[in-house]
Design a protein around this motif. Structure first.
Motif, PDB file in Angstrom:
ATOM      1  N   UNK A  73       2.019  -6.502  -1.868  1.00  0.00           N
ATOM      2  CA  UNK A  73       3.562  -7.315  -1.904  1.00  0.00           C
ATOM      3  C   UNK A  73       3.102  -8.691  -1.853  1.00  0.00           C
ATOM      4  N   UNK A  74       3.654  -9.599  -2.555  1.00  0.00           N
ATOM      5  CA  UNK A  74       3.588 -10.862  -2.154  1.00  0.00           C
ATOM      6  C   UNK A  74       5.044 -11.499  -2.104  1.00  0.00           C
ATOM      7  N   UNK A 113      13.304   8.681   5.277  1.00  0.00           N
ATOM      8  CA  UNK A 113      13.856   7.314   5.116  1.00  0.00           C
ATOM      9  C   UNK A 113      14.712   7.085   4.293  1.00  0.00           C
ATOM     10  N   UNK A 163      -2.082  -3.260  -7.711  1.00  0.00           N
ATOM     11  CA  UNK A 163      -1.334  -4.099  -8.431  1.00  0.00           C
ATOM     12  C   UNK A 163      -0.167  -4.846  -7.560  1.00  0.00           C
ATOM     13  N   UNK A 200       4.711  -9.601   7.367  1.00  0.00           N
ATOM     14  CA  UNK A 200       5.861  -8.895   6.698  1.00  0.00           C
ATOM     15  C   UNK A 200       5.528  -8.139   5.394  1.00  0.00           C
ATOM     16  N   UNK A 201       4.510  -8.468   4.793  1.00  0.00           N
ATOM     17  CA  UNK A 201       4.419  -7.885   3.465  1.00  0.00           C
ATOM     18  C   UNK A 201       3.189  -7.254   2.912  1.00  0.00           C
ATOM     19  N   UNK A 202       2.042  -8.176   3.230  1.00  0.00           N
ATOM     20  CA  UNK A 202       0.772  -7.740   2.519  1.00  0.00           C
ATOM     21  C   UNK A 202       0.108  -6.571   3.314  1.00  0.00           C
ATOM     22  N   UNK A 251       7.063  -3.490   7.475  1.00  0.00           N
ATOM     23  CA  UNK A 251       7.835  -2.900   6.551  1.00  0.00           C
ATOM     24  C   UNK A 251       9.179  -2.357   7.192  1.00  0.00           C
ATOM     25  N   UNK A 252      10.139  -2.375   6.440  1.00  0.00           N
ATOM     26  CA  UNK A 252      11.384  -1.837   7.108  1.00  0.00           C
ATOM     27  C   UNK A 252      11.289  -0.530   7.580  1.00  0.00           C
ATOM     28  N   UNK A 258       6.482   7.384  -0.921  1.00  0.00           N
ATOM     29  CA  UNK A 258       5.476   6.239  -1.454  1.00  0.00           C
ATOM     30  C   UNK A 258       5.125   5.232  -0.322  1.00  0.00           C
ATOM     31  N   UNK A 259       4.537   4.215  -0.754  1.00  0.00           N
ATOM     32  CA  UNK A 259       4.191   3.314   0.100  1.00  0.00           C
ATOM     33  C   UNK A 259       5.403   2.676   0.870  1.00  0.00           C
ATOM     34  N   UNK A 288      18.132  -2.328  -1.745  1.00  0.00           N
ATOM     35  CA  UNK A 288      17.319  -2.595  -0.665  1.00  0.00           C
ATOM     36  C   UNK A 288      15.863  -2.376  -1.315  1.00  0.00           C
ATOM     37  N   UNK A 323       8.003 -14.281  -2.633  1.00  0.00           N
ATOM     38  CA  UNK A 323       8.317 -15.578  -3.447  1.00  0.00           C
ATOM     39  C   UNK A 323       9.114 -16.253  -2.622  1.00  0.00           C
ATOM     40  N   UNK A 364       9.189   6.996   3.071  1.00  0.00           N
ATOM     41  CA  UNK A 364       9.046   8.382   2.873  1.00  0.00           C
ATOM     42  C   UNK A 364      10.380   8.866   2.937  1.00  0.00           C
ATOM     43  N   UNK A 390      12.015  -4.867  -0.505  1.00  0.00           N
ATOM     44  CA  UNK A 390      11.293  -5.717   0.589  1.00  0.00           C
ATOM     45  C   UNK A 390      11.289  -7.177   0.012  1.00  0.00           C
ATOM     46  N   UNK A 391      11.115  -7.398  -1.207  1.00  0.00           N
ATOM     47  CA  UNK A 391      10.980  -8.781  -1.649  1.00  0.00           C
ATOM     48  C   UNK A 391      12.053  -8.847  -2.952  1.00  0.00           C
ATOM     49  N   UNK A 392      12.246  -9.992  -3.301  1.00  0.00           N
ATOM     50  CA  UNK A 392      13.390 -10.283  -4.153  1.00  0.00           C
ATOM     51  C   UNK A 392      13.005  -9.298  -5.498  1.00  0.00           C
ATOM     52  N   UNK A 393      11.815  -9.727  -6.078  1.00  0.00           N
ATOM     53  CA  UNK A 393      11.545  -9.553  -7.566  1.00  0.00           C
ATOM     54  C   UNK A 393      11.193  -7.907  -7.383  1.00  0.00           C
ATOM     55  N   UNK A 433      12.192 -14.985  -0.712  1.00  0.00           N
ATOM     56  CA  UNK A 433      12.077 -14.251   0.461  1.00  0.00           C
ATOM     57  C   UNK A 433      11.657 -15.074   1.786  1.00  0.00           C
ATOM     58  N   UNK A 480      -4.257  -0.901   0.844  1.00  0.00           N
ATOM     59  CA  UNK A 480      -4.518   0.518   1.483  1.00  0.00           C
ATOM     60  C   UNK A 480      -5.325   1.397   0.609  1.00  0.00           C
ATOM     61  N   UNK A 485       1.515   4.082   6.316  1.00  0.00           N
ATOM     62  CA  UNK A 485       2.671   3.940   5.214  1.00  0.00           C
ATOM     63  C   UNK A 485       2.404   5.047   4.055  1.00  0.00           C
ATOM     64  N   UNK A 524       1.816  -4.683   7.864  1.00  0.00           N
ATOM     65  CA  UNK A 524       3.004  -5.584   7.979  1.00  0.00           C
ATOM     66  C   UNK A 524       4.235  -4.781   8.487  1.00  0.00           C
ATOM     67  N   UNK A 539      -4.848   2.039  -3.107  1.00  0.00           N
ATOM     68  CA  UNK A 539      -3.369   2.270  -3.965  1.00  0.00           C
ATOM     69  C   UNK A 539      -2.626   1.091  -3.932  1.00  0.00           C
TER      70      UNK A 539
END
Lengths: 286, 825
Positions: free
Chosen positions: B724-725, A267, B719, B703-705, B786-787, A260-261, A187, B727, A264, A189-192, B730, B708, B803, B784, B716
């Motif tokens: 999150x970006x 979850x 990087x 959804x991603x970016x 996030x799940x 973490x981001x 699980x 590809x 938590x 959020x993105x593939x990589x 996704x 924060x 978050x 975004x 935080x």
């Protein structure tokens, strides 16, 4: 970013590598695929005195059979794993997890042994190795070898049983035959991305009964974790959604995942239960 | 969209029309392989390298700064601090004072005694190699005394809040108001709300985003006597030249700015960067060429960010769903300083909140707020995505309140095809379009009815994976911009664009454009335009750009303006070339100009088959200049400037079908369909590429970016592991289409496409997720999605929350509720 200056050695045998490690000074880092080490060096979070680059140590690369075991050289790349016929036959759980590691570029450089020795609990392979009770063959000064079981290998966050001056040379895992079903349920959020939580499941069935179950959890603590309560609940049970769901409900027992981001702790524990249910369901062929 | 050449546009005997054909981009081979002039590829003899020590704290006084050890490091040439430049660095310019009393605290390129955000420059090492510079930075000794950090806009605007800038009276930079009643473009907003049957109020958060262009920022300064050449990975070489000259005191005619090939910007390179100014100052001080190229970490931390607004929006309607009024209050995070158009971004959005709807009353207020974060500024869409998000989200909320179908509510209120051109309550004149046509096409592309049926089935069966459909019927203002309008908005420049055409002796054509590309494909599109205008082969055209010594006039690339304004300038210049060539052709063909027709690159005499002269032949003839009419100049070169009379207004309908896994909160776009009206299309492949990229970025905001900052003001998400970006893995397949209503205000009929996908998609995605889980009691989820946020919203209520741990989020934990919002506890 540019790493701080370091000495660089590129041995071509394990013996030379061990000598280089011994001679490398206070802070030696071993470079396998470099997919974790190089970024932290570029961020100057690590500034080793010496880098011992194993990429030319050809004896560390490749997969072979030894009786009931597969023996995987520490420098076997993720891409090698994904395309290896022995892995395809006996190591499907490893293959499934490895296919989810980062992206193709990383999989072509990153190595099986490097990922395990780095021991990032968010990495995909430690939980698989733990679930399979892998054995880690470690070479020390003078070439002496010792074997450490997975349960003792992962000591803490980014910390393993490998001591200073030692080198992980190969990993032995049991062959899983066709009576085993496996699933790596990841699980993110993105593939990589790293796993937020993932579950490695291997289940052996005899008829409608589960006779063996091995469940490893990724990123549910400072080390990979075996979901022992789930395993115990599954063994001897008849395969059904009810038994699997009931067993999976215990997946987070005893875990203390981080916050973490991405998630938590509560979850993460919820995800561990859901993903365990899904992984076992798939592995058991439901 | 179907990417095919349309044979019907080719007439017998004439070359096929280039405009409209799906030409592969001629610049791509060199851009993709990197074998080109990226700024960081530049090496000048004797060049030295800058590395910047950046503040690790968000708000502090520098109490001790000792660079002596760094000076002693190997290969170090010099080490500078703010004290070295305090008298000559001036302030990074802000070109958009949106109100007369806007407070601009001044923006030093390097901190002198206080730092106001993490990443602010504190010292600079100049060394003979980049590695030596980076190593020496670590030897600088600096102590900070912290000052209370200001991060949360809702807190920062309260009385008695700690100040970002001690010399200002409050953290509010400006209060900008647009009131349609006062402007005469609408009725009284308060009265409209007082009389309304239904009022829906919401608080939406536009999270902070990072433009994340592919090529990092990079600067090289060359020195020749008192002449300076600045190469920079910038979107705006022309504006940068003026601003850098004014800031550093280097006379404008002694400063040449070159934007070589530039690898993306998305507004993030629409800036005068502190490092550009510092590189100039250091090159002047040392008399040596200087290079600075940022690391990715520096880029995420110190290049300007985008969005970051809190939007309070109220909509008034009657029970039948006719909208009666719109009221918007914004808090817009400026960050610590005002950069080039920092204050103008939210103000630009002021005019887009009414969207495509016929609101009779509208009031907009915006406070620009200082915080201890890196400044915000333009990011793809710049003000318009924020507005589009708010209006498209609240229209869904109003539909829920009225128990109406969200598309029916929109249809009831949108501008109908026969009403164009339509003057909106914000005073804009929308040029052309047909919302119904675009919507019908999008519904068909999506397979709307089947998906609604599946949604119903999933709801009834209690499927853990729920399905939702989100709508965004949007418009945007593009083609920035009529200079007089920009003047009326207190923008510091005009909005014209320049082009010139040089006819070379061999008949080849050089097109010089003031619109500098950073990945858009200008070279291809401009070549197509000129090939048609002059009737010359596509391959005979070369497009020159980005160098102020070659392209002396220009206003660069942003705001989907290049084709609409810059492309039109190319058309106008081409027309002048043809007009000048006509005079010479008439002379050489011994005919009256009136008897000549120009077609397929050739002048011919009406009624005299066979006699003719090609424009490329005329180019050679006028180069020789042996035989040309008396009283004209021996040249058919021409230049033109074009200043549009109106914005252009692309519009369209975007539909997103979203699967929401209620067990985990994971959202997955099942299908995405959009139909955009961007006017006439010059190159369908470029349009498709712009749409895909824009959709990716708009979806990514949803959804991603999210940038924060923690409670101490540290970024935080420093990087790409944490910022999150997506590809290609996704993102879904995009089903795109077009309707075409030519823009009436430019000869190309183009409206602009650079930002459409990014502006339209974000609310469609969020609306889709909410549509999937609204029956579970969810009315908002913060971007975004996030799940974890989705899962918490479903299972614990609220909007998904922060978050990170309580108290450590920039928004302070206030949250959206059914009745509006509740403040942080």
């Amino acid at each position: 970013m540019i790493p701080a200056a370091f000495a660089y050695v590129r041995p071509s045998t394990v013996e030379e590598a061990l000598q280089a490690i011994a001679a490398g000074g206070e802070d030696v880092k071993i470079l396998a695929g470099g997919q974790s080490l190089i970024p932290v060096m570029r961020l100057r979070l690590a500034a080793p005195e010496t880098i011992v680059d194993l990429t030319k140590v050809s004896e560390l690369r490749g997969v072979r059979e030894d009786g009931d075991s597969l023996v995987i050289g520490a420098m076997t790349t993720h891409h090698d794993i994904c395309t290896d016929p022995l892995i395809a036959q006996y190591g499907k759980l490893i293959a499934e997890a490895t296919e989810t590691v980062a992206d193709p570029a990383v999989r072509h450089r990153g190595t099986f042994g490097g990922a395990l020795a780095h021991a990032d609990p968010a990495g995909d392979l430690p939980a698989v190795a733990l679930a399979l009770d892998a054995e880690f063959v470690i070479a020390g000064a003078g070439g002496a070898r010792r074997t450490v079981g997975a349960a003792d290998f992962f000591v803490d966050y980014l910390t393993t049983a490998i001591e200073d001056g030692e080198l992980l040379v190969e990993i032995r895992v049991p062959k899983l035959g066709s009576d085993w079903g496996v699933r790596y349920e990841k699980f993110n959020r993105v593939a990589q991305a790293w796993s937020i939580v993932a579950v490695a499941a291997a289940v052996r069935r005899e008829g409608s009964r589960i006779t063996e179950a091995r469940i490893g959890l990724t990123n549910m603590g400072s080390t990979p974790i075996r979901a022992r309560a789930v395993e115990a609940a599954l063994v001897g049970a008849d395969v059904s959604m009810e038994t699997v769901t009931g067993a999976a409900a215990q997946a987070a027992e005893g875990t203390e995942p981080s916050s973490d981001l991405n998630a938590q702790a509560d979850y993460r524990q919820h995800l561990a239960r859901v993903l365990t249910r899904r992984a076992v369901t798939a592995a058991a062929g439901l | 969209m179907t990417v095919t050449e349309d044979p019907s546009t080719a007439t017998a005997g004439a070359p096929a029309k280039e405009v409209g054909s799906a030409r592969l981009r001629k610049e791509d081979a060199r851009l993709i392989t990197g074998k080109t002039t990226w700024t960081d590829n530049m090496v000048l003899p004797g060049m030295v390298y800058m590395s910047v020590l950046r503040s690790p704290v968000a708000h502090a006084t520098i109490t001790h700064l000792d660079v002596s050890a760094a000076k002693d490091r190997p290969n170090v040439v010099a080490v500078y601090t703010g004290a070295d430049f305090k008298d000559e660095q001036g302030s990074i310019p802000c070109a958009w004072p949106v109100t007369p009393d806007m407070v601009n605290p001044g923006h030093p390129s390097i901190a002198v005694d206080t730092v106001n955000h993490v990443g602010e420059a504190v010292a600079i090492v100049v060394a003979r190699s980049r590695t030596a510079a980076v190593d020496a930075v670590e030897a600088i000794d600096v102590d900070y005394e912290n000052i209370p950090v200001v991060l949360d806009m809702e807190e920062a605007t309260k009385d008695g809040a700690p100040l970002v800038h001690a010399h200002t009276e409050s953290n509010t930079s400006y209060h900008f108001v647009f009131d349609a009643g006062e402007a005469g473009t609408g009725g009284d907003t308060d009265a409209a709300f007082d009389a309304a049957d239904v009022v829906v109020s919401r608080r939406f958060v536009q999270q902070r985003l990072i433009p994340a262009f592919m090529e990092p920022r990079s600067v090289v300064v060359g020195v020749s006597g008192d002449n300076y050449t600045l190469w920079s990975a910038t979107q705006i070489p022309h504006i940068l030249r003026v601003m850098a000259a004014l800031t550093t005191g280097i006379p404008e005619h002694k400063l040449r700015v070159i934007a070589p090939d530039v690898g993306g910007g998305f507004g993030g390179k629409l800036q005068v960067n502190p490092e550009e100014i510092l590189a100039l100052l250091i090159a002047r001080r040392l008399g040596k060429p200087v290079k600075w190229t940022e690391t990715r970490s520096e880029s995420l931390m110190t290049a300007h960010h985008g969005r970051d607004q809190i939007q309070y929006i109220d909509v008034a309607a009657d029970r039948e769903g006719n909208v009666k009024g719109l009221r918007v209050r914004l808090l817009a995070d400026m960050g610590a300083y005002l950069r080039l158009i920092t204050p103008g971004v939210p103000a630009l959005g002021a005019f887009m909140f009414p969207g495509i709807y016929k609101f009779p009353a509208y009031r907009f207020e915006c406070d620009g707020v200082f915080t201890n974060k890196v400044p915000t500024d333009a990011y793809r869409g710049a003000g318009r995505p924020e507005a589009t998000f708010a209006i498209e989200r609240i229209m869904d909320e109003l539909a829920v309140e009225l128990s109406m179908d969200p598309m029916e509510l929109r249809r009831k209120n949108w501008i109908n095809a026969e009403e164009f051109p339509f003057t909106t309550v914000a005073g804009l004149s929308y040029d052309s379009g047909d919302n119904e046509q675009a919507t019908q096409a999008a519904l068909e592309l999506l397979g709307y009815d089947e998906l609604r049926a599946e949604q119903k089935q999933r709801r009834e069966s209690g499927d853990p994976v729920q399905l939702g459909i989100g709508i965004s019927t949007f418009t945007e203002m593009c083609g920035l911009a009529p200079s007089r309008v920009l003047g009326s908005l207190a923008f510091g420049a005009g909005g014209w664009e320049q082009a010139s055409i040089r006819m070379l002796p061999t008949g080849k054509v050089e097109v010089v454009t003031g619109s500098t590309p950073h990945g858009q494909g200008h070279e291809t599109a401009w070549s197509q335009i000129v090939a048609d205008q002059l009737g010359v082969p596509f391959d005979d055209v070369e497009v020159l750009h980005g160098d102020t010594a070659i392209s002396s006039r220009g206003l660069d690339t942003y705001g989907s303006r290049s084709l609409v304004v810059g492309g039109t300038a190319v058309v106008k210049a081409s027309e002048k070339v043809v007009a000048k060539a006509r005079t010479i052709a008439a002379h050489l063909l011994e005919a009256s100009e009136d008897d000549l027709e120009f077609s397929g690159g050739k002048f011919s005499v009406k009624g005299t088959p066979g006699a003719g002269l090609g424009i490329q032949e005329i180019a050679l003839a006028i180069f020789a200049a042996h035989d040309y009419p008396e009283g004209i100049e021996p040249s058919i070169d021409a230049e033109a400037a074009f200043d549009p009379t109106n914005f252009s207004f692309p519009h369209g309908t975007h539909l997103c079908a979203m699967e929401v896994d209620t067990d985990t909160g994971f959202v997955k776009i099942r299908k995405y369909a959009c139909v955009d009206d961007i006017g006439n299309i010059v190159n369908p492949i470029i349009v498709e590429g712009q749409m895909h990229g824009g959709l990716a970025q708009g979806i990514s905001q949803a959804l991603y970016e999210e940038a924060i900052y923690d409670a101490d003001g540290n970024l935080t998400t420093g990087t790409f592991v944490d910022y999150l970006l997506p590809s290609a893995m996704d993102l879904p397949h995009f089903d795109t289409g077009n309707t075409t209503h030519a823009a009436p205000d430019n000869p190309l009929g183009a409206k602009g496409v650079g930002e459409a996908g990014c502006i339209a998609s974000t609310p469609a995605v969020v609306n889709a997720a909410l549509d999937a889980v609204r029956h579970l009691g969810v009315s908002d989820i913060r971007m975004p999605l996030t799940p974890e946020r989705v899962w918490r919203a479903i299972h614990q209520g609220g909007d998904g929350g922060d978050r990170v741990a309580e108290g450590s989020n920039a928004y302070g934990g206030a949250r959206t509720t059914e009745s509006g919002y509740e403040e942080a506890k």
